[in-house]
Design a protein around this motif. Structure first.
Motif, PDB file in Angstrom:
ATOM      1  N   THR A 216       0.673  -1.280  -0.127  1.00 49.33           N
ATOM      2  CA  THR A 216       0.096   0.002   0.026  1.00 49.33           C
ATOM      3  C   THR A 216       0.774   1.316   0.023  1.00 49.33           C
ATOM      4  OG1 THR A 216      -1.739  -1.225   1.310  1.00 49.33           O
ATOM      5  CG2 THR A 216      -1.806   1.352   1.389  1.00 49.33           C
ATOM      6  N   THR A 217       1.886   1.253   0.880  1.00 48.28           N
ATOM      7  CA  THR A 217       2.679   2.433   0.870  1.00 48.28           C
ATOM      8  C   THR A 217       3.601   2.672  -0.455  1.00 48.28           C
ATOM      9  OG1 THR A 217       3.143   1.838   3.331  1.00 48.28           O
ATOM     10  CG2 THR A 217       4.394   3.705   2.239  1.00 48.28           C
ATOM     11  N   VAL A 218       4.188   1.379  -1.148  1.00 50.96           N
ATOM     12  CA  VAL A 218       4.654   1.337  -2.124  1.00 50.96           C
ATOM     13  C   VAL A 218       3.783   2.018  -3.341  1.00 50.96           C
ATOM     14  CG1 VAL A 218       5.890   0.196  -4.064  1.00 50.96           C
ATOM     15  CG2 VAL A 218       6.561  -0.222  -1.713  1.00 50.96           C
ATOM     16  N   ALA A 219       2.448   1.420  -3.341  1.00 48.92           N
ATOM     17  CA  ALA A 219       1.698   2.068  -4.465  1.00 48.92           C
ATOM     18  C   ALA A 219       1.230   3.430  -4.118  1.00 48.92           C
ATOM     19  CB  ALA A 219       0.284   1.437  -4.173  1.00 48.92           C
ATOM     20  N   ASN A 220       1.367   4.009  -2.943  1.00 51.43           N
ATOM     21  CA  ASN A 220       1.290   5.474  -2.830  1.00 51.43           C
ATOM     22  C   ASN A 220       2.476   6.219  -3.455  1.00 51.43           C
ATOM     23  OD1 ASN A 220      -0.250   7.619  -1.045  1.00 51.43           O
ATOM     24  ND2 ASN A 220       1.699   7.901  -0.628  1.00 51.43           N
ATOM     25  N   ALA A 221       3.581   5.492  -3.242  1.00 52.96           N
ATOM     26  CA  ALA A 221       4.928   6.453  -3.660  1.00 52.96           C
ATOM     27  C   ALA A 221       4.914   6.243  -5.049  1.00 52.96           C
ATOM     28  CB  ALA A 221       6.119   5.496  -3.076  1.00 52.96           C
ATOM     29  N   TYR A 222       4.509   5.074  -5.655  1.00 51.87           N
ATOM     30  CA  TYR A 222       4.354   4.650  -7.183  1.00 51.87           C
ATOM     31  C   TYR A 222       3.471   5.865  -7.990  1.00 51.87           C
ATOM     32  CZ  TYR A 222       4.395   1.747 -11.429  1.00 51.87           C
ATOM     33  OH  TYR A 222       4.206   1.452 -12.793  1.00 51.87           O
ATOM     34  N   VAL A 223       2.340   5.980  -7.203  1.00 52.82           N
ATOM     35  CA  VAL A 223       1.555   7.156  -8.202  1.00 52.82           C
ATOM     36  C   VAL A 223       1.694   8.561  -7.521  1.00 52.82           C
ATOM     37  CG1 VAL A 223      -0.173   5.307  -8.398  1.00 52.82           C
ATOM     38  CG2 VAL A 223      -0.354   6.763  -6.777  1.00 52.82           C
ATOM     39  N   LYS A 224       2.497   8.927  -6.568  1.00 52.11           N
ATOM     40  CA  LYS A 224       2.616  10.169  -6.038  1.00 52.11           C
ATOM     41  C   LYS A 224       3.131  11.219  -7.156  1.00 52.11           C
ATOM     42  CE  LYS A 224       3.401  10.989  -1.919  1.00 52.11           C
ATOM     43  NZ  LYS A 224       4.295  11.485  -0.394  1.00 52.11           N
ATOM     44  N   PRO A 225       4.235  10.930  -7.773  1.00 57.53           N
ATOM     45  CA  PRO A 225       4.476  11.867  -8.697  1.00 57.53           C
ATOM     46  C   PRO A 225       3.501  12.042  -9.962  1.00 57.53           C
ATOM     47  CG  PRO A 225       6.496  10.377  -8.296  1.00 57.53           C
ATOM     48  CD  PRO A 225       5.155   9.760  -7.525  1.00 57.53           C
ATOM     49  N   VAL A 226       2.895  10.965 -10.233  1.00 59.18           N
ATOM     50  CA  VAL A 226       2.029  11.165 -11.495  1.00 59.18           C
ATOM     51  C   VAL A 226       0.741  11.840 -10.858  1.00 59.18           C
ATOM     52  CG1 VAL A 226       0.629   9.609 -12.887  1.00 59.18           C
ATOM     53  CG2 VAL A 226       2.632   8.719 -12.111  1.00 59.18           C
TER      54      VAL A 226
END
Length: 1267
Positions: A216-226
């Motif tokens: 969940t936290t990685v998903a947050n980081a993965y989409v954050k810049p986008v």
């Protein structure tokens, strides 16, 4: 400036919808424009521009809207399309493979691993840094952060990066209990990698369960810049307008909060429709209990709303990821208007979805190049759609739709074109029905207490059929503007935020003051976040939830409460509310000690009541009649195998309150169409909803009727009944997971439900399940009465002709009667954690007979005429070291068979018993035909031989050989495949014997064949007449009673290697290497310092073999649906610490495709106790094929730190041992085995080799070697 207007914009895959809603007058203005996938903001701006123009024309002046409420799929698309950021992941040392291993589950049924393409994780291994630190489950610092070593690892990794990272995730083990280390690592990262956006698990999801928190936290980081880039770009285009983004839980977030917590946006799209329903239906009518049904182009979303509030769940599935964030409990099924209909090559079965024609090329009737038939084409063929859509601007090509349905469905199935089109729709509706049932069943809700609300572009076309199937209350409701309801929901919802914390404490150890303090701390956090989003504290509603469970239970229940009642009524208040919730959901409560696992505080903006959408008096004068409102007709409409001529089409915008229209008719509007079927009528209510009623119902007490289908047997009915059986199986699964308490059944999913034929030539044959039928063994053994209300139970393989294979597996069998006729058998097999024996866990290596394996329950009636035999329940509980597990798990097995029985009876009533039984015969015959084709295609006439081994019996004897010859015979003009195990070793004096069920082996063989050539086929027992099994009596595969059976797992797993090798010698499609084919078991038990008994039963996983199409996954399960229990959960409930849970580099065999790597788990014991080991492949290596290398063997080592903490003794343990004593501080190094390789390793892609070398010999490992 007009501030009463609210703007909602929802971006879909095909269209972007926008709604302007006036909260004072209730007026709505809507727009629908094409979506712009390359840049969603373009579609948003275009939709807003269309609205602006309409509003200006009406107001004759400038209008300013201050805020846009926006539902977006930007975050979701970034994950589904793999277009997120390059993420650096920092994890606790020993957990580098957390995203690769996941929970070790392979999706699909038995044999799914053969064809499953394992997806890439969001953060790769070469971007993963191990942090030298450790925190315990209580929050105690076990190992401080080694800052110097961490900085050196970061520096070493930076030197290897080809492309710089774009985002950073920090997720450390047990950080939910103490955030200090994550904060310290964040400080170091900000110095070492300045300027990168950070996502900390203690901020994103401070809750227990390490994989779920990490992904969940990685998903947050993965989409954050986008997300950040998208929202900044949209803000620039909108100017001064404030952006608020729809969250997955149906609330809104400011632009800043949405950027920081962007993982909460992943279900933004579906949430809008549910909020629209709540506003338009629950908020403005007397209907508060609702089942929402949103049918779009590619899929359908369903959700349950109770008392005007949507059900919220903690997990959402996005692609192949399970993300833990609060979201509306929206379930998605792959059947929408664009779903493609196909006919299976081998079985001739009609399938609808999940493949979709999408916007391009779209359905055939859109004339955009689509040639395959879709659900929309079926609607068009049957005349359920007007000649043109979108207000007449989009003409349908009915001829192309008819060509597609005729060529691809009607001709191969030998049906008329109209039968084929109706079949397509009925199959799609059946899938939707299953999803609607499951969303209610999981919560223990009766659909008869809910009203169906149908919306989306195609929802109104199937609303009447679905309401009849579901048995929901009438009326069924179609809200205004159903095609843009998501945008309307966006416009009407409010700011919302949630914060949580994990607190694992027994209620008896907590005071009310402590809970209040936790709550007030969380309240301060959440109100500050809300205030920063412009919502004053006085305008916030705050609610409290506590997560509770019985001690030892795997899953917690959310229980709402308020601080006033808690302070007044003390802990008894929480206990009472929990037990009431437990009884409602699970049908019972245990009365044991209760444990708190977490607290959540939810704040939301208080809104004024919204006005209903007014009727336009100008457009609906009182003088209008049904005939005058009719805009056109459909020349021919087909429904229920009948043709109706000149069916009227009504413009919805012209309909007025109280208008009643009789079916058949079509109600059309710009964004959707509603079909009123024959026998139904449509009524327009005071807020412009369409209310659909059966014509026979009275206006005062309108309830669902039992609508029986009078049908002849045909391929469509056969397929509908198969879909109904599958839906029943899903409900059985759901109920078991709700009721069972043991991790073995609830977390590892070690249970297997099935449904079989009741009587006739196919009596006892399984038509739905995946482990072979248990019924033939039962019927061959039971010679007493079988009556309605009876339920049978046994755990004794010898009493049911080996239908089950060891005493830990309990079999529950329920005969299903309808109108005195035995129409089905419903059964369930589940693994029990403990059933006696001298060894905790009841799987003794040392057993020499079945009498030492554990308690034996011979085949008997658990219920007779509906009355429970309580003595049997008590015997099972009394002989278990975990009686609460035994009690709840048995209740789960029984309840699941009962729900399966109810569903069978419903199908008999719906289709007629004769039709139902003929359909089962047809399903079995269809499967037999498919397997017959595959036997002819894949099995040579010449005999094929293979042998393999398990290493030993734990007492120095071995290896033990499985020998099998596969050949083909002609039997009654049919080609029959024979598996002859002549030459297999004699039975063992120990417990490694496998009482192999012929039905189970035949199921393995059928699944193996179908998985490769047609994995979507539902396997049943139909092909069993084409498979012969010969196993000599007195061998390890057919032992004579009282041979011990408790450790039969090794032989069971090795059979997969043997079957694959036999088929693969002549068919390369089948030839996988050998691999992790067992389920090694680990047991740890004893008495803790408080005098309480603890007991761990854990199944391990390893390297999946290399397959003909790719690498074997690392550290995964070969068995269907089984998954690992989270380590943080184990640490929170047992006296141990799991210091390493990682794959072993290069343990998989080399090859063109490499074998999966083994798993290493380091258990550090925090209390003294005993352990038992069940393992294999320590001696014989997993073989490779076509030049592939062998996999690494397993090993188990006990490191005796309790004797010497600096220079501990290392004791190599046998693979199969009982009663190994461990002391506090000792560590077990537990390593499984790798999978064999496939093909010449010199032909492997050089880039993959280089990537693996970097992953497996990266900076962490180089630094570790040097210190």
């Amino acid at each position: 400036m007009i501030s009463s207007w609210k703007l909602g914009v929802d971006v879909g895959g095909t269209f972007t919808d926008a709604v302007l809603y006036n909260s004072k007058s209730g007026e709505i203005i809507r727009a629908k424009v094409p979506s712009t996938p390359y840049d969603q903001s373009e579609g948003v701006i275009n939709a807003v521009a269309v609205l602006w123009e309409q509003l200006r024309q009406q107001e004759n002046g400038d209008v300013q809207v201050l805020t846009i409420n926006h539902g977006t799929t930007v975050a979701t698309n970034a994950i589904l399309e793999g277009k997120g950021a390059r993420v650096v992941l920092l994890v606790t040392e020993g957990y580098k493979d957390i995203l690769q291993v996941k929970r070790s589950a392979v999706p699909g049924g038995l044999g799914g691993w053969i064809v499953w393409p394992k997806p890439k994780p969001l953060a790769s291994l070469d971007m993963t840094i191990e942090v030298p630190e450790r925190i315990s489950t209580s929050g105690k610092i076990v190992r401080p952060v080694d800052e110097k070593l961490l900085r050196s690892r970061i520096s070493a990794m930076k030197a290897l990066w080809s492309f710089p990272p774009e985002s950073v995730t920090i997720c450390l083990i047990n950080s939910f209990a103490n955030p200090a280390h994550e904060r310290e690592v964040a400080r170091i990262i900000q110095e070492e990698l300045p300027g990168l956006p950070l996502s900390l698990s203690v901020d994103v999801l401070p809750e227990i369960m390490e994989y779920e928190r990490t992904v969940t936290t990685v998903a947050n980081a993965y989409v954050k810049p986008v997300v950040t880039k998208y929202l900044a770009n949209l803000a620039k285009k909108l100017g001064d307008m404030q952006i608020r983004v729809l969250r997955s839980d149906g609330g809104l977030a400011s632009m800043y909060v949405a950027q920081e917590h962007c993982v909460n946006l992943l279900y933004s799209g579906p949430a809008g429709g549910v909020t629209g329903v709540i506003t338009q239906v629950a908020g403005r009518t007397s209907f508060k209990n609702l089942l929402t049904f949103d049918m779009g182009g590619t899929s359908t979303d369903v959700c349950l709303v109770e008392n005007g509030l949507p059900v919220v769940r903690r997990e959402s599935v996005i692609g192949d990821l399970t993300i833990r964030t609060p979201s509306l409990d929206v379930r998605t099924v792959g059947a929408g208007g664009g779903s493609i209909a196909t006919v299976a090559e081998f079985t001739g079965a009609l399938r609808v979805g999940p493949e979709s024609a999408g916007a391009t090329p779209g359905p055939a009737c859109y004339s955009k190049g689509g040639a395959l038939p879709t659900v929309t084409d079926a609607f068009a063929v049957l005349g359920w759609l007007p000649p043109a859509l979108l207000g007449g601007s989009f003409q349908l090509n009915i001829d192309e739709a008819m060509k597609a349905v005729h060529a691809h469905v009607a001709t191969p199935m030998n049906l008329s074109i109209f039968e084929a089109a109706e079949g397509i729709i009925r199959i799609a509706v059946e899938k939707m029905y299953g999803s609607l049932r499951s969303v209610g069943v999981e919560k223990g809700k009766d659909p008869r207490q809910f009203h169906l609300v149908s919306f989306g572009g195609a929802g109104g076309l199937v609303a009447c059929q679905l309401s009849m199937l579901c048995g929901t209350s009438y009326p069924t409701i179609v809200p205004p503007s159903p095609g843009v309801l998501c945008a309307f929901g966006d416009a009407c919802t409010n700011i919302k935020h949630e914060v949580s914390c994990t607190v694992i404490r027994r209620l008896s150890q907590l005071s009310v003051e402590e809970i209040v303090k936790f709550c007030l701390d969380l309240r301060l956090q959440v109100t500050d976040i809300m205030t920063n989003q412009g919502v004053h504290a006085s305008a916030q509603d705050v609610n409290y939830l506590v997560d509770l469970r019985y001690v030892g239970q795997a899953t917690s229940l959310p229980v709402p409460f308020n601080l006033g009642d808690l302070s007044l009524l003390k802990m008894a208040h929480l206990k009472q509310k929990f037990e009431m919730a437990h009884k409602e959901i699970f049908s019972f409560f245990l009365g044991g000690e209760i444990e708190m696992t977490g607290l959540r505080v939810i704040a939301q903006e208080r809104l004024s009541e919204s006005k209903p959408v007014p009727h336009s008096v100008e457009n609906t004068p009182e003088s209008h009649t049904s005939q005058s409102l009719q805009s056109s007709v459909v020349k021919k409409l087909f429904y229920g195998s009948r043709e109706y001529a000149d069916v009227p089409i009504y413009e919805r915008i012209l309909l007025r309150c109280g208008q009643i229209l009789k079916g058949p008719c079509i109600i059309t509007e710009v964004d959707s169409n509603t079909l009123v079927i024959p026998g139904f009528c449509a009524e327009i209510d005071q807020v412009r909803n369409i209310l659909l009623w059966p014509e026979a119902s009275s206006t005062s007490t309108r309830v669902a009727e039992n609508v029986s289908e009078t049908l002849e047997i045909n391929p469509i009915v056969v397929q509908l009944i198969e879909a109904g059986l599958q839906n029943a199986r899903v409900e059985m699964d759901t109920l078991i997971q709700r009721v069972a308490m043991s991790p073995a059944m609830r977390e590892q999913l070690d249970y297997f439900p099935m449904i079989a034929v009741g009587e006739g030539i196919n009596v006892g044959k399984m038509v739905c399940g995946q482990f072979g039928s248990f019924i033939p063994g039962f019927l061959s053994s039971w010679d007493e009465t079988i009556e309605e209300g009876d339920i049978f139970v046994t755990n004794d393989p010898y009493s049911v002709n080996n239908a089950i294979s060891h005493l830990n597996d309990f079999l529950v069998v329920t005969p299903v009667f309808h109108e005195t006729r035995l129409v089905a058998w419903v059964a369930n097999l589940g693994h029990f954690t403990d059933i006696g024996s001298i060894v905790p866990g009841s799987m003794p290596n040392c057993a020499t007979s079945i009498f030492e394996d554990g308690v034996q329950i011979p085949l008997c009636k658990l219920y007779a005429h509906g009355a429970a035999n309580l003595a049997i329940f008590k015997i099972i509980e009394r002989n278990s070291r975990k009686p609460e597990f035994a009690r709840s798990d048995m209740q789960a097995l029984v309840a699941a068979t009962k729900i399966g029985a109810r569903r069978v009876i419903e199908m008999c009533k719906r289709f007629g018993t004769d039709i139902y039984e003929k359909a089962l015969d047809a399903l079995l015959e269809r499967n037999k035909t498919a397997i017959g084709k595959l036997i002819k295609l894949t099995v040579p006439m010449e005999p094929v031989y293979f042998e393999d081994f398990i290493d030993d019996d734990g007492f120095g004897y071995g290896p033990w050989k499985i020998s099998c010859t596969m050949s083909k015979e002609i039997d009654n003009d049919a080609e029959v495949v024979v598996f002859d195990f002549e030459g297999t070793d004699p039975q063992s004096d120990r417990s490694i014997n496998l009482a192999l069920s012929h039905e189970m082996l035949k199921m393995f063989i059928a699944i193996y064949l179908l998985t490769v050539f047609d994995p979507a086929t539902v396997v049943n027992d139909g092909s069993f007449d084409l498979i012969k099994v010969r196993i000599p009596e007195g061998t390890i595969l057919n032992p004579i009673r009282p041979a011990a059976l408790s450790c039969r797992t090794h032989l069971l797993g090795r059979l997969f290697d043997v079957i694959g090798a036999l088929f693969g010698q002549n068919q390369p499609e089948f030839l996988s290497a050998a691999g992790y084919s067992d389920s090694p078991h680990f047991f740890f038990s004893g008495w803790d310092k408080e005098g309480e008994w603890f007991q761990l039963y854990q199944v391990g996983f390893g390297g999946i073999p290399a397959r003909p199409h790719g690498d074997g996954p690392d550290g995964h399960s070969l068995w269907p649906s089984m998954r690992a229990v989270p380590n943080e959960f184990l640490e929170s409930t047992l006296p141990l610490r799991i210091d390493r849970y990682e794959t072993v580099p290069d343990s998989g065999g080399e090859g063109l495709y490499r074998g999966g790597n083994a798993i290493r788990i380091d258990y550090t014991f925090l209390e003294s106790g005993t352990i038992s080991l069940h393992d294999d492949r320590w001696y014989t290596k997993p073989w490779g094929v076509h030049g592939g290398g062998v996999g690494m063997r397993s090993r188990k080592t006990l490191i005796k730190y309790s004797v010497d903490s600096l220079y501990p003794t290392r004791v190599v343990l046998g693979a199969k041992e009982d009663f190994v004593e461990v002391a506090e501080g000792d560590t077990l190094e537990w390593i499984t085995w790798g999978g064999g390789g496939w093909g010449n390793p010199l032909e492997r892609d050089a880039e993959l080799v280089a990537e693996e070398d970097e992953d497996e010999t990266g900076p962490d490992r180089e630094i570790e070697k040097s210190i």
